[in-house]
Every structure is written in structure tokens, then in C-alpha cells.
Scaffold this motif. Structure first.
Motif, PDB file in Angstrom:
ATOM      1  N   HIS A 123       0.917  -1.242   0.002  1.00 18.77           N
ATOM      2  CA  HIS A 123       0.055  -0.094  -0.165  1.00 18.77           C
ATOM      3  C   HIS A 123       0.925   1.194  -0.145  1.00 18.77           C
ATOM      4  N   GLN A 124       1.964   1.418   0.703  1.00 17.80           N
ATOM      5  CA  GLN A 124       3.039   2.446   0.799  1.00 17.80           C
ATOM      6  C   GLN A 124       3.532   2.596  -0.372  1.00 17.80           C
ATOM      7  N   VAL A 125       4.000   1.491  -0.974  1.00 16.52           N
ATOM      8  CA  VAL A 125       4.704   1.477  -2.357  1.00 16.52           C
ATOM      9  C   VAL A 125       3.593   2.265  -3.281  1.00 16.52           C
ATOM     10  N   MET A 126       2.513   1.852  -3.564  1.00 16.25           N
ATOM     11  CA  MET A 126       1.594   2.274  -4.457  1.00 16.25           C
ATOM     12  C   MET A 126       1.198   3.851  -4.163  1.00 16.25           C
ATOM     13  N   HIS A 127       1.232   4.166  -2.815  1.00 19.98           N
ATOM     14  CA  HIS A 127       0.888   5.505  -2.378  1.00 19.98           C
ATOM     15  C   HIS A 127       2.227   6.426  -3.155  1.00 19.98           C
ATOM     16  N   ASN A 128       3.267   5.899  -2.848  1.00 22.14           N
ATOM     17  CA  ASN A 128       4.465   6.646  -3.468  1.00 22.14           C
ATOM     18  C   ASN A 128       4.431   6.720  -4.986  1.00 22.14           C
ATOM     19  N   LEU A 129       4.244   5.489  -5.590  1.00 24.91           N
ATOM     20  CA  LEU A 129       4.209   5.492  -6.865  1.00 24.91           C
ATOM     21  C   LEU A 129       3.619   6.514  -7.565  1.00 24.91           C
ATOM     22  N   LYS A 130       2.203   6.761  -6.896  1.00 22.56           N
ATOM     23  CA  LYS A 130       1.281   7.643  -7.447  1.00 22.56           C
ATOM     24  C   LYS A 130       1.871   9.131  -7.187  1.00 22.56           C
ATOM     25  N   ALA A 131       2.465   9.283  -6.211  1.00 18.16           N
ATOM     26  CA  ALA A 131       3.031  10.699  -5.704  1.00 18.16           C
ATOM     27  C   ALA A 131       4.218  10.863  -6.976  1.00 18.16           C
ATOM     28  N   ALA A 132       5.088   9.729  -7.294  1.00 17.86           N
ATOM     29  CA  ALA A 132       6.063  10.062  -8.266  1.00 17.86           C
ATOM     30  C   ALA A 132       5.381  10.320  -9.594  1.00 17.86           C
ATOM     31  N   LEU A 133       4.504   9.538  -9.883  1.00 16.82           N
ATOM     32  CA  LEU A 133       3.589   9.808 -11.329  1.00 16.82           C
ATOM     33  C   LEU A 133       3.140  11.116 -11.344  1.00 16.82           C
ATOM     34  N   ASP A 134       2.411  11.573 -10.251  1.00 17.26           N
ATOM     35  CA  ASP A 134       1.794  12.972 -10.124  1.00 17.26           C
ATOM     36  C   ASP A 134       2.979  13.992 -10.320  1.00 17.26           C
ATOM     37  N   SER A 135       4.126  13.808  -9.650  1.00 19.64           N
ATOM     38  CA  SER A 135       5.180  14.704  -9.903  1.00 19.64           C
ATOM     39  C   SER A 135       5.745  14.817 -11.216  1.00 19.64           C
ATOM     40  N   ALA A 136       5.383  13.681 -12.078  1.00 21.07           N
ATOM     41  CA  ALA A 136       5.813  13.624 -13.264  1.00 21.07           C
ATOM     42  C   ALA A 136       4.836  14.072 -14.541  1.00 21.07           C
ATOM     43  N   GLY A 137       3.763  14.435 -13.897  1.00 25.16           N
ATOM     44  CA  GLY A 137       2.669  14.931 -14.674  1.00 25.16           C
ATOM     45  C   GLY A 137       2.018  13.850 -15.575  1.00 25.16           C
ATOM     46  N   VAL A 138       1.714  12.981 -14.873  1.00 27.22           N
ATOM     47  CA  VAL A 138       1.202  11.447 -15.550  1.00 27.22           C
ATOM     48  C   VAL A 138       0.201  10.767 -14.292  1.00 27.22           C
ATOM     49  N   ASP A 139      -0.745  10.256 -15.001  1.00 31.42           N
ATOM     50  CA  ASP A 139      -1.597   9.453 -13.940  1.00 31.42           C
ATOM     51  C   ASP A 139      -1.416   7.834 -14.181  1.00 31.42           C
ATOM     52  N   ARG A 140      -1.852   7.150 -13.013  1.00 29.99           N
ATOM     53  CA  ARG A 140      -1.817   5.693 -13.105  1.00 29.99           C
ATOM     54  C   ARG A 140      -2.493   5.211 -14.489  1.00 29.99           C
ATOM     55  N   THR A 141      -3.388   5.489 -14.829  1.00 29.73           N
ATOM     56  CA  THR A 141      -3.933   5.042 -16.097  1.00 29.73           C
ATOM     57  C   THR A 141      -3.155   5.520 -17.479  1.00 29.73           C
ATOM     58  N   ASP A 142      -1.843   6.186 -17.148  1.00 33.96           N
ATOM     59  CA  ASP A 142      -0.847   6.419 -18.156  1.00 33.96           C
ATOM     60  C   ASP A 142       0.110   5.149 -18.309  1.00 33.96           C
ATOM     61  N   ILE A 143       0.058   4.352 -17.305  1.00 36.58           N
ATOM     62  CA  ILE A 143       0.993   3.393 -17.045  1.00 36.58           C
ATOM     63  C   ILE A 143       1.076   2.263 -18.077  1.00 36.58           C
ATOM     64  N   VAL A 144       1.991   1.903 -18.737  1.00 38.77           N
ATOM     65  CA  VAL A 144       1.940   0.711 -19.909  1.00 38.77           C
ATOM     66  C   VAL A 144       2.663  -0.440 -19.396  1.00 38.77           C
ATOM     67  N   LYS A 145       3.408  -0.376 -18.267  1.00 39.80           N
ATOM     68  CA  LYS A 145       4.043  -1.495 -17.930  1.00 39.80           C
ATOM     69  C   LYS A 145       4.498  -1.181 -16.481  1.00 39.80           C
ATOM     70  N   THR A 146       4.397  -2.307 -15.382  1.00 38.47           N
ATOM     71  CA  THR A 146       4.928  -2.287 -14.146  1.00 38.47           C
ATOM     72  C   THR A 146       5.682  -3.413 -13.832  1.00 38.47           C
ATOM     73  N   THR A 147       6.747  -3.404 -13.076  1.00 36.98           N
ATOM     74  CA  THR A 147       7.513  -4.400 -12.519  1.00 36.98           C
ATOM     75  C   THR A 147       7.345  -4.455 -11.014  1.00 36.98           C
ATOM     76  N   VAL A 148       7.025  -5.507 -10.529  1.00 40.05           N
ATOM     77  CA  VAL A 148       6.894  -5.756  -8.980  1.00 40.05           C
ATOM     78  C   VAL A 148       7.779  -6.850  -8.668  1.00 40.05           C
ATOM     79  N   TYR A 149       8.629  -6.139  -7.511  1.00 36.60           N
ATOM     80  CA  TYR A 149       9.429  -6.995  -6.867  1.00 36.60           C
ATOM     81  C   TYR A 149       9.061  -7.213  -5.428  1.00 36.60           C
ATOM     82  N   VAL A 150       9.157  -8.567  -5.019  1.00 36.38           N
ATOM     83  CA  VAL A 150       8.744  -9.031  -3.697  1.00 36.38           C
ATOM     84  C   VAL A 150       9.793  -9.698  -2.914  1.00 36.38           C
ATOM     85  N   ALA A 151      10.325  -9.404  -1.926  1.00 36.95           N
ATOM     86  CA  ALA A 151      11.494 -10.129  -1.395  1.00 36.95           C
ATOM     87  C   ALA A 151      10.933 -11.281  -0.708  1.00 36.95           C
ATOM     88  N   SER A 152      10.809 -12.161  -1.306  1.00 38.74           N
ATOM     89  CA  SER A 152      10.278 -13.711  -0.952  1.00 38.74           C
ATOM     90  C   SER A 152      10.455 -14.863  -1.989  1.00 38.74           C
TER      91      SER A 152
END
Length: 135
Positions: free
Chosen positions: A58-87
Motif C-alpha cells: 500500500h505504501q509503495v503504491m501511494h509513493n508510486l502515485k506521488a512520483a507519477l503525479d510529480s512527473a505529470g502523468v496518472d496511473r491510467t497512463d502506465i503501460v508496464k509495471t514490474t513488481v519486486y517482492v523479497a520472498s
């Protein structure tokens, strides 16, 4: 060809990191954004929810949204994600993935979900990077 790359730092995220949160390339007909891996850090640079994959996701996605907002784009502009989980436990990967998907809503871009040995910050369990393209 783009004339320049703009490195984005966000005043809504911690300044305790030594990298930009996103890179933007303004193309003639679009804006392309590559984010750094969003980490489960609070504004003081502390890892939140140690030991909790869901809480960190949840914190990661909150921070990702903030980074996208600061870059002038929205989550609906995402064309690819990579999710890393330490497990190595698939249940932990699915728990983090479920949170990531919930934050993306109806927008379901291609994604890669990876279990990794370790991530960069103390007690960090989840990280998500994204590529976005907006007209």
C-alpha cells in the motif's frame, strides 16, 4: 528524438534517497515516464510496515502515485509495471500483487511479478517500478 531528459524529484516523497523518482522524455506527440522503483518509505525515509507485505505494498503504491503525479502523468497512463517482492513464497508475491492491482483499478497494464532475494532498504519487502506514456 527527444531534446532532453528531465529527472523528477518530488517534494511529497522523502528526500533521503540518492536518485530521482522518475525520468520524463517529452516526445513530439507524447510524454514518456520511467519511474524508479517505488519503495515503502515514509517522508522521513523510514521503511514502513516491517514484515508486512500488504502494508508495504500500500505504501509503495501511494509513493508510486506521488512520483507519477510529480512527473505529470496518472496511473491510467502506465503501460508496464514490474513488481519486486523479497520472498520465495508465492503467497507473499500474491499478497503484494493483490494490493498493486487494487490500486490500479480497472487499468490493467502488463506487469512482471518477481520474487527476489533482497531489496535495497532495511526491512524492505516490496518495490514497484512503472513506465507511463501520456499524450
Amino acid at each position: 528524438m527527444p531534446e532532453s531528459v528531465t529527472l523528477v524529484r518530488s517534494d511529497t516523497l522523502t528526500d533521503q534517497v540518492d536518485y530521482a523518482y522518475a525520468a520524463v522524455v517529452d516526445l513530439p506527440s507524447a510524454r514518456a515516464v520511467w519511474t524508479a522503483g517505488a519503495c515503502p518509505l515514509d517522508t522521513d525515509g523510514n521503511t514502513v510496515a516491517p514484515g508486512d507485505y500488504v502494508g508495504q505494498a500500500h505504501q509503495v503504491m501511494h509513493n508510486l502515485k506521488a512520483a507519477l503525479d510529480s512527473a505529470g502523468v496518472d496511473r491510467t497512463d502506465i503501460v508496464k509495471t514490474t513488481v519486486y517482492v523479497a520472498s520465495a513464497d508465492q503467497g507473499d508475491l500474491v499478497a503484494a500483487w493483490t494490493v498493486v492491482r487494487s490500486h490500479l483499478g480497472e487499468h490493467d497494464p502488463p506487469s512482471t511479478l518477481l520474487g527476489v532475494a533482497a531489496l535495497g532498504y532495511d526491512h524492505q519487502l516490496v518495490e514497484v517500478e512503472a513506465v507511463a506514456l501520456a499524450r
